[in-house]
Design a protein around this motif. Sequence first.
Motif, PDB file in Angstrom:
ATOM      1  N   GLY A 117       1.264   8.674 -21.148  1.00 40.89           N
ATOM      2  CA  GLY A 117       0.527   7.512 -21.259  1.00 40.89           C
ATOM      3  C   GLY A 117       0.934   6.018 -20.688  1.00 40.89           C
ATOM      4  N   LEU A 118       2.162   5.663 -20.686  1.00 41.40           N
ATOM      5  CA  LEU A 118       2.773   4.763 -20.117  1.00 41.40           C
ATOM      6  C   LEU A 118       3.049   5.005 -18.593  1.00 41.40           C
ATOM      7  CD1 LEU A 118       4.108   2.038 -20.344  1.00 41.40           C
ATOM      8  CD2 LEU A 118       6.336   3.262 -20.707  1.00 41.40           C
ATOM      9  N   LEU A 119       3.263   6.081 -18.322  1.00 37.34           N
ATOM     10  CA  LEU A 119       3.572   6.745 -16.945  1.00 37.34           C
ATOM     11  C   LEU A 119       2.118   6.617 -16.063  1.00 37.34           C
ATOM     12  CD1 LEU A 119       5.537   7.218 -14.520  1.00 37.34           C
ATOM     13  CD2 LEU A 119       5.031   9.836 -15.200  1.00 37.34           C
ATOM     14  N   GLU A 120       0.849   7.125 -16.652  1.00 38.20           N
ATOM     15  CA  GLU A 120      -0.145   7.165 -16.103  1.00 38.20           C
ATOM     16  C   GLU A 120      -0.658   5.668 -15.921  1.00 38.20           C
ATOM     17  OE1 GLU A 120      -4.049   9.641 -17.246  1.00 38.20           O
ATOM     18  OE2 GLU A 120      -3.737   8.017 -18.436  1.00 38.20           O
ATOM     19  N   ARG A 121      -0.471   4.729 -16.952  1.00 39.47           N
ATOM     20  CA  ARG A 121      -0.843   3.369 -16.875  1.00 39.47           C
ATOM     21  C   ARG A 121      -0.358   2.609 -15.914  1.00 39.47           C
ATOM     22  NH1 ARG A 121      -1.673   5.078 -21.860  1.00 39.47           N
ATOM     23  NH2 ARG A 121      -3.372   4.586 -23.313  1.00 39.47           N
ATOM     24  N   LEU A 122       0.864   2.920 -15.693  1.00 38.94           N
ATOM     25  CA  LEU A 122       1.790   2.211 -14.648  1.00 38.94           C
ATOM     26  C   LEU A 122       1.098   2.444 -13.426  1.00 38.94           C
ATOM     27  CD1 LEU A 122       5.371   2.373 -15.942  1.00 38.94           C
ATOM     28  CD2 LEU A 122       4.037   0.345 -15.969  1.00 38.94           C
ATOM     29  N   ALA A 123       0.845   3.758 -13.280  1.00 35.42           N
ATOM     30  CA  ALA A 123       0.520   4.322 -11.842  1.00 35.42           C
ATOM     31  C   ALA A 123      -0.872   3.467 -11.478  1.00 35.42           C
ATOM     32  CB  ALA A 123       0.513   5.739 -11.746  1.00 35.42           C
ATOM     33  N   ALA A 124      -1.745   3.825 -12.380  1.00 36.62           N
ATOM     34  CA  ALA A 124      -3.162   3.339 -12.348  1.00 36.62           C
ATOM     35  C   ALA A 124      -3.404   1.978 -12.253  1.00 36.62           C
ATOM     36  CB  ALA A 124      -3.688   3.834 -13.619  1.00 36.62           C
ATOM     37  N   PHE A 125      -2.616   1.197 -12.935  1.00 35.56           N
ATOM     38  CA  PHE A 125      -2.643  -0.267 -12.969  1.00 35.56           C
ATOM     39  C   PHE A 125      -2.174  -0.689 -11.607  1.00 35.56           C
ATOM     40  CE2 PHE A 125      -3.763  -0.217 -17.367  1.00 35.56           C
ATOM     41  CZ  PHE A 125      -4.770  -0.907 -17.194  1.00 35.56           C
ATOM     42  N   ALA A 185       0.854  -1.106  -0.197  1.00 37.96           N
ATOM     43  CA  ALA A 185       0.012  -0.085  -0.154  1.00 37.96           C
ATOM     44  C   ALA A 185       0.788   1.063  -0.226  1.00 37.96           C
ATOM     45  CB  ALA A 185      -1.073   0.141   1.354  1.00 37.96           C
ATOM     46  N   ILE A 186       1.662   1.224   0.957  1.00 30.40           N
ATOM     47  CA  ILE A 186       2.681   2.515   0.883  1.00 30.40           C
ATOM     48  C   ILE A 186       3.585   2.608  -0.309  1.00 30.40           C
ATOM     49  CG2 ILE A 186       4.933   1.529   2.049  1.00 30.40           C
ATOM     50  CD1 ILE A 186       2.916   4.902   3.066  1.00 30.40           C
ATOM     51  N   ALA A 187       3.929   1.444  -0.995  1.00 30.84           N
ATOM     52  CA  ALA A 187       4.957   1.225  -2.602  1.00 30.84           C
ATOM     53  C   ALA A 187       3.835   2.165  -3.419  1.00 30.84           C
ATOM     54  CB  ALA A 187       5.211   0.157  -2.440  1.00 30.84           C
ATOM     55  N   VAL A 188       2.562   1.755  -3.393  1.00 29.60           N
ATOM     56  CA  VAL A 188       1.521   2.226  -4.398  1.00 29.60           C
ATOM     57  C   VAL A 188       1.367   3.804  -4.294  1.00 29.60           C
ATOM     58  CG1 VAL A 188      -0.989   2.332  -5.144  1.00 29.60           C
ATOM     59  CG2 VAL A 188       0.315   0.019  -4.876  1.00 29.60           C
ATOM     60  N   ALA A 189       1.049   4.152  -3.036  1.00 32.54           N
ATOM     61  CA  ALA A 189       1.045   5.690  -2.726  1.00 32.54           C
ATOM     62  C   ALA A 189       2.382   6.464  -3.264  1.00 32.54           C
ATOM     63  CB  ALA A 189       0.915   5.634  -1.173  1.00 32.54           C
ATOM     64  N   GLY A 190       3.474   5.745  -3.029  1.00 35.28           N
ATOM     65  CA  GLY A 190       4.535   6.590  -3.591  1.00 35.28           C
ATOM     66  C   GLY A 190       4.681   6.666  -4.938  1.00 35.28           C
ATOM     67  N   VAL A 191       4.346   5.399  -5.668  1.00 33.85           N
ATOM     68  CA  VAL A 191       4.421   5.457  -6.888  1.00 33.85           C
ATOM     69  C   VAL A 191       3.186   6.367  -7.719  1.00 33.85           C
ATOM     70  CG1 VAL A 191       3.602   4.044  -8.974  1.00 33.85           C
ATOM     71  CG2 VAL A 191       4.992   2.995  -7.478  1.00 33.85           C
ATOM     72  N   LEU A 192       2.281   6.553  -7.206  1.00 34.31           N
ATOM     73  CA  LEU A 192       1.193   7.486  -7.448  1.00 34.31           C
ATOM     74  C   LEU A 192       1.643   8.951  -7.358  1.00 34.31           C
ATOM     75  CD1 LEU A 192      -1.987   6.025  -5.997  1.00 34.31           C
ATOM     76  CD2 LEU A 192      -1.533   6.267  -8.374  1.00 34.31           C
ATOM     77  N   VAL A 193       2.398   9.286  -6.110  1.00 33.12           N
ATOM     78  CA  VAL A 193       2.739  10.731  -6.014  1.00 33.12           C
ATOM     79  C   VAL A 193       3.848  11.147  -6.980  1.00 33.12           C
ATOM     80  CG1 VAL A 193       4.245  12.003  -4.458  1.00 33.12           C
ATOM     81  CG2 VAL A 193       2.382  10.665  -3.245  1.00 33.12           C
ATOM     82  N   VAL A 194       4.854  10.093  -7.337  1.00 34.52           N
ATOM     83  CA  VAL A 194       6.001  10.341  -8.103  1.00 34.52           C
ATOM     84  C   VAL A 194       5.195  10.377  -9.654  1.00 34.52           C
ATOM     85  CG1 VAL A 194       7.975   9.450  -9.485  1.00 34.52           C
ATOM     86  CG2 VAL A 194       7.672   8.889  -6.926  1.00 34.52           C
TER      87      VAL A 194
END
Length: 214
Positions: free
Chosen positions: A177-185, A154-163
């Motif tokens: 597009g690629l960056l957004e998909r990586l974060a969203a998925f 969970a904390i890793a995902v939060a960090g990825v979303l922020v970055v």
Amino acid sequence: MSRRRFDFLLLSGTAVLPVAVASYAAAFVLDPDHDFIAETVSKLAVPGRPQAAAVGIGLVVVGILLVAFAHGLRRTFGAARWSRPAFVAFIAAGLLMIVGAFFPDDPAGTARRSGPGWAHDIIFSAVFAAAVAGAAASSISAWQRGERSLARAAIAVAGVLVVAEIALRGGTGCADGLLERLAAFGFVGWVSFASWRLQRTAARAGRSPSVAGR
């Protein structure tokens, strides 16, 4: 509420990733020549594009599933610290996603932003913020329940979303597009993983998810 209803609410989260994948797969089939590296999901949902309806429907369904998941997660975490902020954040993310589906982005290259385009940006910036808050708050509650791997994810995902949000705001746009998909998925993948993990923990304990781990 009955145990069956709580199980259903929590299990709804497992469908988030498959729905998101199916929505994007449909978008790809309908427009296989789109630039998945540069074009964001928002640009795929611009009215007039062949995949706009598929993306919009996917956003609405994922939003509904997030709202259901939030209720199941709240019951599961119970009185654990930060369970209420996590619940509120996921409810907000789900509802905002549903609303945002009806405010499409402007087409690429638009010189002047339209009202719906501005609303789209504001709404989905809020979705990102709510997702970050929900994941971060959930990490604390999961840690207190002894769900260490879930908390770390969970904390890793939060960090990825922020970055990702920082990069999308200040980047060149060549790989948005690629960056957004990586974060969203990454986020929807965590939601599905959390649903599966909490259900498995409850099954091993032989109790309802609402009391397992207490």
